[in-house]
Design a protein around this motif. Structure first.
Motif, PDB file in Angstrom:
ATOM      1  N   HIS A  67      -3.423 -42.469   0.851  1.00 21.35           N
ATOM      2  CA  HIS A  67      -2.724 -42.637   2.034  1.00 21.35           C
ATOM      3  C   HIS A  67      -3.830 -43.224   2.894  1.00 21.35           C
ATOM      4  N   PRO A 123       2.488 -33.884   8.510  1.00 21.87           N
ATOM      5  CA  PRO A 123       2.009 -34.570  10.049  1.00 21.87           C
ATOM      6  C   PRO A 123       1.105 -35.754   9.644  1.00 21.87           C
ATOM      7  N   GLN A 124       0.121 -35.816   8.931  1.00 19.99           N
ATOM      8  CA  GLN A 124      -0.677 -36.801   8.829  1.00 19.99           C
ATOM      9  C   GLN A 124      -0.433 -38.014   7.864  1.00 19.99           C
ATOM     10  N   ASP A 125       0.591 -37.709   7.020  1.00 20.99           N
ATOM     11  CA  ASP A 125       1.246 -38.714   5.875  1.00 20.99           C
ATOM     12  C   ASP A 125       2.285 -39.466   6.719  1.00 20.99           C
ATOM     13  N   ASP A 126       2.037 -40.325   7.750  1.00 22.95           N
ATOM     14  CA  ASP A 126       3.040 -40.983   8.349  1.00 22.95           C
ATOM     15  C   ASP A 126       3.063 -42.533   8.128  1.00 22.95           C
ATOM     16  N   SER A 132      -3.472 -44.110   7.454  1.00 24.15           N
ATOM     17  CA  SER A 132      -2.591 -44.043   8.888  1.00 24.15           C
ATOM     18  C   SER A 132      -3.259 -44.730   9.863  1.00 24.15           C
ATOM     19  N   THR A 184      -3.121 -44.130  12.848  1.00 25.62           N
ATOM     20  CA  THR A 184      -3.260 -42.974  13.512  1.00 25.62           C
ATOM     21  C   THR A 184      -4.226 -42.108  13.157  1.00 25.62           C
ATOM     22  N   PHE A 185      -4.251 -41.556  11.965  1.00 26.61           N
ATOM     23  CA  PHE A 185      -5.040 -40.669  11.459  1.00 26.61           C
ATOM     24  C   PHE A 185      -6.103 -41.179  10.373  1.00 26.61           C
ATOM     25  N   ALA A 213      -7.634 -39.469   6.855  1.00 26.51           N
ATOM     26  CA  ALA A 213      -7.652 -38.080   7.101  1.00 26.51           C
ATOM     27  C   ALA A 213      -7.107 -37.438   5.759  1.00 26.51           C
ATOM     28  N   MET A 214      -6.120 -37.932   5.232  1.00 31.57           N
ATOM     29  CA  MET A 214      -5.296 -37.317   4.014  1.00 31.57           C
ATOM     30  C   MET A 214      -6.423 -36.965   2.947  1.00 31.57           C
TER      31      MET A 214
END
Length: 416
Positions: free
Chosen positions: A174, A113-116, A176, A178-179, A182-183
């Protein structure tokens, strides 16, 4: 390295390399020419799920294919032009591509979900392959000049420094839009990621300070080992050495022969890692069916429960052919024993359209029907490095790579 092999072994390697090459020629995505992540069976028509690291391996496989006469130079250039043209239009984040990409739309397929979005290690594996291809396709024809320019853009636009998260002394895997971060996955060794630090130090426009390597990569709790397993001293890595892809992925292009820095001799490291892995399978402490001197090799692969990283400390009875076969440069005798056994004794169950299937577990009576790009590619590439040194020679001829290695304090005959 040399091609000084018995005629039967040479024939086996020819057959294995050529059939495995078919994964990247025949099963490549028809729009993007990227390597699909996996074939689910011999007759799988394929989907849009493409792997960036696997595509880097595929670029190197195409070079081998030209050299071995399995594909014309012009056809390989055309495929690589399709691939690089697609990548330049695909979703990139500070120049960095995602782990998986839709081979038709060019949009990310999230790994979690967070690895986008940006995956720096996959980017490194991709660029290792593309820079090798850049060095090989050095002709004056318009297509080869255009290919070199496109690879140069993908290389120069990769912002390695961004992945220090504002200047921390470590690279992060990572990012993102969006995130954000966060990873929260710092890239610390010892594992498959050495190539990311070498490329980051070599970058002509977005490079890192050597302190990021010396404090970040080497600062993890599993970097130094120094313990003995089955009487073999292992300089670096986690308990038992970890999965064998550690000795493969970064070293499809990086030539470990004579490669040293203040931390290790990387040829000695990889040879020891392979020997520990083989010795574990021969000792077979868990009593798994089939294990022995001719049936060994633990690494990340599909298994009878899904997908996992297999190694002496995490052994489920799953043998992955790529582990032993891609270790050919490090211990030819043991790899060839495994190859003969896999092909002659188990071939009816594990040999298919694209060479050997991904894995098998004789204790469970399980044989994969899948082929994975990140496991098929190292088979072709590392066999070729043993036979001719081709990919090592090409990658190490990159002036930027030589600069990056020097900046990090490496020694190598390629830097002489």
């Amino acid at each position: 390295m040399s091609d000084a092999l018995s005629a039967p072994d040479r024939d086996l390697l020819d057959e294995l390399q050529r059939r495995t090459f078919g994964y990247f020629r025949d099963f490549a995505h028809p729009v993007s020419a990227l390597a699909r992540d996996r074939a689910k069976s011999d007759d799988d028509a394929g989907d849009d799920f493409c792997a960036l690291g696997g595509s880097g391996f595929g670029a190197m496989v195409l070079v081998v294919g030209v050299e071995r006469g399995w594909i014309t130079r012009a056809e390989a250039v055309e495929r690589l032009l399709t691939m690089t043209g697609f990548l330049l239009k695909a979703a990139r984040f500070h120049g960095v591509l995602p782990h998986f990409l839709d081979g038709k739309a060019g949009t990310p397929i999230p790994l979690s979900p967070q690895d986008d979005a940006a995956d720096l290690v996959e980017q490194a594996l991709l660029l290792q392959g593309l820079l090798t291809a850049r060095q090989y396709f050095d002709g004056d024809a318009a297509g080869e000049r255009e290919l070199r320019e496109r690879i140069g853009r993908l290389w120069r636009e990769t912002d390695w420094a961004w992945h220090t998260k504002g200047g921390e002394p470590v690279l992060y895997w990572h990012w993102s839009p969006t995130f954000g971060w966060a990873m929260n996955h710092p890239i610390r060794g010892w594992n498959e990621c050495l190539i990311a630090y070498v490329l980051a130090a070599a970058s002509p426009d977005h490079g890192i300070d050597p302190a990021v390597y010396h404090q970040g990569w080497t600062g993890g709790p599993e970097f130094r080992n120094g313990r003995r397993y089955h009487g073999i001293e292992l300089p670096l890595g986690p308990e038992g050495g970890g999965p064998l892809f550690f000795a493969h992925y970064s070293f499809l292009g990086l030539d470990p022969r004579g490669l040293r820095d203040r931390y290790a001799d990387y040829w000695a490291q990889n040879v020891a890692h392979v020997r520990v892995n083989e010795a574990h399978c021969r000792a077979n402490p868990h009593g798994f069916a089939g294990y022995g001197a001719d049936c060994w090799g633990l690494t990340a692969s599909d298994d009878d429960q899904g997908y996992a990283a297999h190694d002496p400390a995490h052994d489920r009875g799953v043998i992955s052919p790529t582990a032993a076969l891609a270790s050919l440069p490090y211990w030819p005798e043991a790899s060839l024993r495994a190859l003969r056994h896999f092909r002659h004794d188990l071939g009816g169950r594990i040999w298919g359209r694209y060479g050997f299937v991904d894995a098998f577990n004789l204790s469970a009576g399980w044989y994969a029907t899948t082929y994975l790009a990140i496991d098929q590619g190292p088979i072709v590439c590392m066999i070729e490095n043993h036979r001719s040194g081709l990919l090592w020679r090409l990658f190490m001829s990159c002036p930027e790579i030589q600069r990056g290695l020097r900046r990090l304090g490496f020694e190598s005959p390629a830097l002489a």
